[in-house]
Design a protein around this motif. Structure first.
Motif, PDB file in Angstrom:
ATOM      1  N   MET A   1       0.846  -1.194   0.000  1.00 29.52           N
ATOM      2  CA  MET A   1       0.000   0.000   0.000  1.00 29.52           C
ATOM      3  C   MET A   1       0.879   1.241   0.000  1.00 29.52           C
ATOM      4  O   MET A   1       1.849   1.323   0.747  1.00 29.52           O
ATOM      5  CB  MET A   1      -0.907   0.015   1.229  1.00 29.52           C
ATOM      6  N   THR A   2       0.565   2.183  -0.811  1.00 31.87           N
ATOM      7  CA  THR A   2       1.327   3.418  -0.872  1.00 31.87           C
ATOM      8  C   THR A   2       0.405   4.586  -0.618  1.00 31.87           C
ATOM      9  O   THR A   2      -0.792   4.539  -0.913  1.00 31.87           O
ATOM     10  CB  THR A   2       2.008   3.574  -2.236  1.00 31.87           C
ATOM     11  N   THR A   3       0.964   5.676  -0.133  1.00 29.83           N
ATOM     12  CA  THR A   3       0.132   6.816   0.228  1.00 29.83           C
ATOM     13  C   THR A   3       0.622   8.120  -0.346  1.00 29.83           C
ATOM     14  O   THR A   3      -0.076   9.115  -0.294  1.00 29.83           O
ATOM     15  CB  THR A   3       0.086   6.968   1.757  1.00 29.83           C
ATOM     16  N   GLY A   4       1.817   8.183  -0.883  1.00 28.11           N
ATOM     17  CA  GLY A   4       2.341   9.450  -1.347  1.00 28.11           C
ATOM     18  C   GLY A   4       2.943  10.226  -0.197  1.00 28.11           C
ATOM     19  O   GLY A   4       3.118   9.727   0.913  1.00 28.11           O
ATOM     20  N   PRO A   5       3.301  11.497  -0.455  1.00 31.42           N
ATOM     21  CA  PRO A   5       3.927  12.309   0.597  1.00 31.42           C
ATOM     22  C   PRO A   5       3.024  12.428   1.812  1.00 31.42           C
ATOM     23  O   PRO A   5       1.818  12.593   1.704  1.00 31.42           O
ATOM     24  CB  PRO A   5       4.135  13.666  -0.090  1.00 31.42           C
ATOM     25  N   LEU A   6       3.636  12.393   2.981  1.00 33.13           N
ATOM     26  CA  LEU A   6       2.890  12.485   4.221  1.00 33.13           C
ATOM     27  C   LEU A   6       3.075  13.861   4.830  1.00 33.13           C
ATOM     28  O   LEU A   6       4.174  14.381   4.896  1.00 33.13           O
ATOM     29  CB  LEU A   6       3.358  11.427   5.225  1.00 33.13           C
ATOM     30  N   ALA A  82      -1.918  -4.047  -8.621  1.00 37.26           N
ATOM     31  CA  ALA A  82      -2.196  -2.644  -8.326  1.00 37.26           C
ATOM     32  C   ALA A  82      -3.603  -2.475  -7.751  1.00 37.26           C
ATOM     33  O   ALA A  82      -3.808  -1.726  -6.790  1.00 37.26           O
ATOM     34  CB  ALA A  82      -2.029  -1.804  -9.588  1.00 37.26           C
ATOM     35  N   ASP A  83      -4.552  -3.180  -8.345  1.00 36.23           N
ATOM     36  CA  ASP A  83      -5.930  -3.098  -7.853  1.00 36.23           C
ATOM     37  C   ASP A  83      -6.028  -3.697  -6.448  1.00 36.23           C
ATOM     38  O   ASP A  83      -6.752  -3.189  -5.593  1.00 36.23           O
ATOM     39  CB  ASP A  83      -6.865  -3.830  -8.813  1.00 36.23           C
ATOM     40  N   LEU A  84      -5.301  -4.761  -6.207  1.00 39.14           N
ATOM     41  CA  LEU A  84      -5.314  -5.392  -4.893  1.00 39.14           C
ATOM     42  C   LEU A  84      -4.756  -4.438  -3.837  1.00 39.14           C
ATOM     43  O   LEU A  84      -5.266  -4.373  -2.712  1.00 39.14           O
ATOM     44  CB  LEU A  84      -4.501  -6.686  -4.914  1.00 39.14           C
ATOM     45  N   ARG A  85      -3.723  -3.678  -4.187  1.00 39.08           N
ATOM     46  CA  ARG A  85      -3.168  -2.709  -3.247  1.00 39.08           C
ATOM     47  C   ARG A  85      -4.187  -1.631  -2.910  1.00 39.08           C
ATOM     48  O   ARG A  85      -4.291  -1.194  -1.758  1.00 39.08           O
ATOM     49  CB  ARG A  85      -1.900  -2.080  -3.824  1.00 39.08           C
ATOM     50  N   VAL A  86      -4.940  -1.196  -3.903  1.00 37.87           N
ATOM     51  CA  VAL A  86      -5.961  -0.175  -3.659  1.00 37.87           C
ATOM     52  C   VAL A  86      -7.040  -0.706  -2.722  1.00 37.87           C
ATOM     53  O   VAL A  86      -7.474  -0.014  -1.791  1.00 37.87           O
ATOM     54  CB  VAL A  86      -6.577   0.297  -4.991  1.00 37.87           C
ATOM     55  N   GLN A 118      -2.576 -12.046   5.177  1.00 39.13           N
ATOM     56  CA  GLN A 118      -3.530 -11.009   4.821  1.00 39.13           C
ATOM     57  C   GLN A 118      -3.113 -10.370   3.504  1.00 39.13           C
ATOM     58  O   GLN A 118      -1.933 -10.120   3.261  1.00 39.13           O
ATOM     59  CB  GLN A 118      -3.579  -9.932   5.918  1.00 39.13           C
ATOM     60  N   PRO A 119      -4.076 -10.083   2.623  1.00 40.74           N
ATOM     61  CA  PRO A 119      -3.730  -9.327   1.422  1.00 40.74           C
ATOM     62  C   PRO A 119      -3.107  -8.001   1.825  1.00 40.74           C
ATOM     63  O   PRO A 119      -3.650  -7.253   2.618  1.00 40.74           O
ATOM     64  CB  PRO A 119      -5.088  -9.125   0.737  1.00 40.74           C
ATOM     65  N   GLY A 120      -1.947  -7.709   1.281  1.00 42.23           N
ATOM     66  CA  GLY A 120      -1.266  -6.481   1.623  1.00 42.23           C
ATOM     67  C   GLY A 120      -0.154  -6.661   2.641  1.00 42.23           C
ATOM     68  O   GLY A 120       0.597  -5.723   2.904  1.00 42.23           O
TER      69      GLY A 120
END
Length: 283
Positions: A1-6, A82-86, A118-120
């Motif tokens: 899972m990614t979130t971008g800048p925090l 990619a969809d699984l990460r979302v 667990q997925p992820g």
């Protein structure tokens, strides 16, 4: 899972209440110490937060659909990693929302299950600070909604029944399909959480639609069922007793706003009364 800048974590108004302070503190400490383990949150509905090296890789809660439930939604097709990460990110956010929208009792750390798959779990995960900010934003967005995702049961209004039984042309409004599938499951005995599980939809998304339909007078909140007084012949003359529902200490959340009153010293009048009663028992 990614979130971008925090962004830097700032004040969290919705998560600043007393019942969630321990949870927020544990999340911040886990991120600082790069902790690996399972943070178990006891409460209603409660849940588990899976940490790996200070990052949250999964959030499980009986109050919200998990990754597998979201993936099993009819008509959904997983397009790959990619969809699984979302979906895993959606489930983590939804689980955190479910936990904090309910009643938090305490938190405790446990080892991660060795057989956990667990997925992820193999993903980098998300920063606890970012998860807290997003959860706080969701709680604030629904603060005016006057509905608990877990406790309140929903009932159709006359307008809601008319929408379900009316002609299809009258229902062609934005978001109608999402609202209609929710309305079909409203029967006076289900909460937002129950409907989200049945539809395999995000608890937050369902709660948002429910709030909008409450504002549109399509649904209402059922009154709490109270036990009817039962007449019972007692040994002291047949007094009528009311079977009142039992309360769980702290469930009202009043202590989140008003601190409990400190113990008061016994007054002299009370002390004299206690002495008299004690002397009566010894005679």
């Amino acid at each position: 899972m990614t979130t971008g800048p925090l962004a830097e974590s700032g004040p969290l108004p919705a998560l600043g209440r007393e019942s969630t302070r321990e949870l927020v503190r544990e999340l911040v400490n886990a991120a600082t110490s790069a902790h690996t383990g399972l943070l178990r949150v006891a409460g209603e509905p409660g849940g588990d937060l899976h940490f790996r090296q200070g990052h949250i890789v999964a959030v499980d809660s009986p109050g919200a659909p998990g990754v597998r439930e979201l993936l099993s939604r009819p008509g959904r097709v997983c397009a790959g990693a990619a969809d699984l990460r979302v979906v895993a990110l959606m489930a983590a956010l939804d689980g955190a929302f479910a936990i904090t929208a309910g009643w938090v009792a305490d938190c405790s750390w446990h080892d991660l299950p060795e057989a956990a798959d667990q997925p992820g779990d193999r993903e980098p995960g998300v920063e606890p600070a970012w998860l807290l900010q997003e959860t706080d934003r969701r709680l604030i967005a629904l603060a005016h909604g006057r509905v608990s995702p877990h406790r309140n049961h929903l009932v159709l209004t006359d307008s809601g029944r008319a929408v379900l039984s009316g002609p299809g042309s009258a229902l062609e409004v934005p978001g109608h399909a999402q609202r209609q599938e929710i309305l079909l499951w409203v029967n006076g005995r289900r909460s937002c959480r129950d409907i989200a599980m049945l539809l395999c939809r995000s608890l937050y998304a369902v709660t948002v639609e429910v709030v909008r339909m409450l504002d549109a007078d399509l649904i209402g909140i059922t009154a709490l069922e109270r036990a009817q007084p039962q007449a019972a012949e007692s040994a002291r003359g047949g007094a009528v007793r009311s079977m009142l529902p039992r309360r769980r200490r702290g469930a009202s959340g009043i202590n989140d706003t008003l601190p409990p009153r400190p113990p008061q010293p016994a007054t002299r009048a009370y002390q004299r009364t206690a002495i008299v009663r004690k002397s009566e028992r010894t005679q």
